[in-house]
Motif scaffolding. Structure first.
Motif, PDB file in Angstrom:
ATOM      1  N   CYS A   4       0.862  -1.180   0.000  1.00 30.54           N
ATOM      2  CA  CYS A   4       0.000   0.000   0.000  1.00 30.54           C
ATOM      3  C   CYS A   4       0.893   1.222   0.000  1.00 30.54           C
ATOM      4  N   GLY A 102      -3.094  -6.000  -7.184  1.00 30.77           N
ATOM      5  CA  GLY A 102      -3.905  -6.525  -8.280  1.00 30.77           C
ATOM      6  C   GLY A 102      -4.874  -5.509  -8.850  1.00 30.77           C
ATOM      7  N   HIS A 191     -10.968  -1.098  -1.117  1.00 26.86           N
ATOM      8  CA  HIS A 191      -9.781  -0.930  -0.279  1.00 26.86           C
ATOM      9  C   HIS A 191     -10.067  -1.358   1.166  1.00 26.86           C
TER      10      HIS A 191
HETATM   11  C1  HEM Z   1      -3.600  -1.981  -0.051  1.00 25.66           C
HETATM   12  C2  HEM Z   1      -4.086  -0.124   4.384  1.00 25.66           C
HETATM   13  C3  HEM Z   1      -4.506   4.332   2.567  1.00 25.66           C
HETATM   14  C4  HEM Z   1      -3.689   2.510  -1.851  1.00 25.66           C
HETATM   15  C5  HEM Z   1      -3.747  -1.861   1.307  1.00 25.66           C
HETATM   16  C6  HEM Z   1      -3.720  -2.975   2.232  1.00 25.66           C
HETATM   17  C7  HEM Z   1      -3.808  -2.445   3.465  1.00 25.66           C
HETATM   18  C8  HEM Z   1      -3.944  -1.007   3.338  1.00 25.66           C
HETATM   19  C9  HEM Z   1      -3.772  -3.217   4.791  1.00 25.66           C
HETATM   20  C10 HEM Z   1      -3.621  -4.446   1.858  1.00 25.66           C
HETATM   21  C11 HEM Z   1      -2.193  -4.790   1.728  1.00 25.66           C
HETATM   22  C12 HEM Z   1      -1.949  -6.124   1.115  1.00 25.66           C
HETATM   23  O1  HEM Z   1      -2.760  -7.053   1.259  1.00 25.66           O
HETATM   24  O2  HEM Z   1      -0.886  -6.219   0.475  1.00 25.66           O
HETATM   25  C13 HEM Z   1      -4.249   1.250   4.286  1.00 25.66           C
HETATM   26  C14 HEM Z   1      -4.427   2.143   5.422  1.00 25.66           C
HETATM   27  C15 HEM Z   1      -4.531   3.394   4.921  1.00 25.66           C
HETATM   28  C16 HEM Z   1      -4.428   3.293   3.460  1.00 25.66           C
HETATM   29  C17 HEM Z   1      -4.488   1.726   6.881  1.00 25.66           C
HETATM   30  C18 HEM Z   1      -4.727   4.589   5.799  1.00 25.66           C
HETATM   31  C19 HEM Z   1      -4.943   5.781   5.443  1.00 25.66           C
HETATM   32  C20 HEM Z   1      -4.350   4.219   1.209  1.00 25.66           C
HETATM   33  C21 HEM Z   1      -4.420   5.310   0.279  1.00 25.66           C
HETATM   34  C22 HEM Z   1      -4.194   4.800  -0.967  1.00 25.66           C
HETATM   35  C23 HEM Z   1      -3.982   3.376  -0.814  1.00 25.66           C
HETATM   36  C24 HEM Z   1      -4.697   6.755   0.638  1.00 25.66           C
HETATM   37  C25 HEM Z   1      -4.169   5.481  -2.307  1.00 25.66           C
HETATM   38  C26 HEM Z   1      -3.798   6.704  -2.490  1.00 25.66           C
HETATM   39  C27 HEM Z   1      -3.560   1.145  -1.742  1.00 25.66           C
HETATM   40  C28 HEM Z   1      -3.218   0.253  -2.859  1.00 25.66           C
HETATM   41  C29 HEM Z   1      -3.196  -1.035  -2.333  1.00 25.66           C
HETATM   42  C30 HEM Z   1      -3.525  -0.918  -0.919  1.00 25.66           C
HETATM   43  C31 HEM Z   1      -2.921   0.666  -4.309  1.00 25.66           C
HETATM   44  C32 HEM Z   1      -2.858  -2.345  -3.108  1.00 25.66           C
HETATM   45  C33 HEM Z   1      -4.068  -2.761  -3.886  1.00 25.66           C
HETATM   46  C34 HEM Z   1      -3.921  -4.083  -4.587  1.00 25.66           C
HETATM   47  O3  HEM Z   1      -3.490  -5.058  -3.948  1.00 25.66           O
HETATM   48  O4  HEM Z   1      -4.258  -4.124  -5.786  1.00 25.66           O
HETATM   49  N1  HEM Z   1      -3.901  -0.686   2.000  1.00 25.66           N
HETATM   50  N2  HEM Z   1      -4.253   1.973   3.138  1.00 25.66           N
HETATM   51  N3  HEM Z   1      -4.104   3.052   0.511  1.00 25.66           N
HETATM   52  N4  HEM Z   1      -3.727   0.412  -0.596  1.00 25.66           N
HETATM   53 FE1  HEM Z   1      -3.967   1.178   1.256  1.00 25.66          FE
END
Ligand code: HEM
Length: 202
Positions: A4, A102, A191
């Protein structure tokens, strides 16, 4: 794994080890300042502090991710096929996919590319971000009329600004912006599911 951009760098646990508590602690350190900025931003939206504290918290809980998504859209660089993490480290999409990212990553890239294509200036971006926050999920909101009145007011101001700045493209630009709201809601939902499943099996 944890892929992330709100973390410092992608985390992949060494084979045979269980990820510990530290990974969440490090992760929180990297996204907490950004979340705090969303709260400070909300307080500066004219009318936001006049909502009840309960409803302010409800909008922030539901909408913080969406606000951050808009604010960090530029981190997804579709010309270069890279994503820059909050730490400033930059990774190719191919590398992130290889680590397990993904469909959600693809959807966020597409969102960011289309938002960038609207060429909003700083003021339009911040007014749009205010609209995003007051349009957050209303379940649990008590005084829906007040939130709606604030939303109408902000949408009107955004419309005036876009109409002034975008010449012949203005009406389309404004419509496209409003259509970003349901897209953000959907990115937020997907998400949140990834976040939840990560919490269940890191
Ligand atoms: C994936 C937490 C904010 C973009 C994830 C995952 C977690 C997480 C736990 C799964 C990780 C995994 O299984 O590898 C959080 C938390 C945030 C946050 C606690 C608190 C603010 C954001 C923001 C963005 C973002 C603001 C975009 C600007 C992504 C992306 C993925 C992701 C691109 C991977 C998606 C995929 O597997 O295709 N996030 N996130 N996250 N997050 Fe966040």
């Amino acid at each position: 794994h944890l892929v992330c951009p709100a973390t410092d760098s992608p985390y992949v646990e060494p084979a045979g080890t269980e990820p510990g508590q530290e990974i969440w602690e490090d992760f929180s350190m990297s996204f907490t300042p950004a979340v705090r900025e969303v709260v400070d931003f909300a307080k500066r939206i004219p009318g936001f502090l006049q909502l009840s504290e309960h409803d302010q918290v409800g909008l922030l809980k539901a909408g913080t991710f969406e606000v951050l998504m808009v604010r960090f859209a530029a981190l997804f660089d579709m010309a270069e096929h890279t994503v820059t993490f909050l730490s400033g480290k930059c990774y190719s999409l191919a590398a992130l996919r290889a680590l397990g990212a993904g469909e959600l990553l693809n959807a966020m890239c597409e969102f960011s590319e289309k938002l960038a294509a609207l060429h909003l200036d700083r003021h339009e971006m911040s007014l749009f971000t205010a609209v995003v926050l007051v349009s957050a999920d209303r379940s649990g909101i008590r005084d829906i009329d007040s939130v709606e009145a604030l939303q109408d007011h902000l949408i009107q101001a955004l419309r005036d600004l876009v109409m002034r700045n975008h010449g012949l493209d203005a009406a389309t630009t404004f419509t496209k912006l409003l259509l970003k709201l349901p897209e953000l809601r959907s990115l937020n939902n997907v998400h949140s599911e990834e976040l939840l499943s990560f919490k269940v099996h890191p």
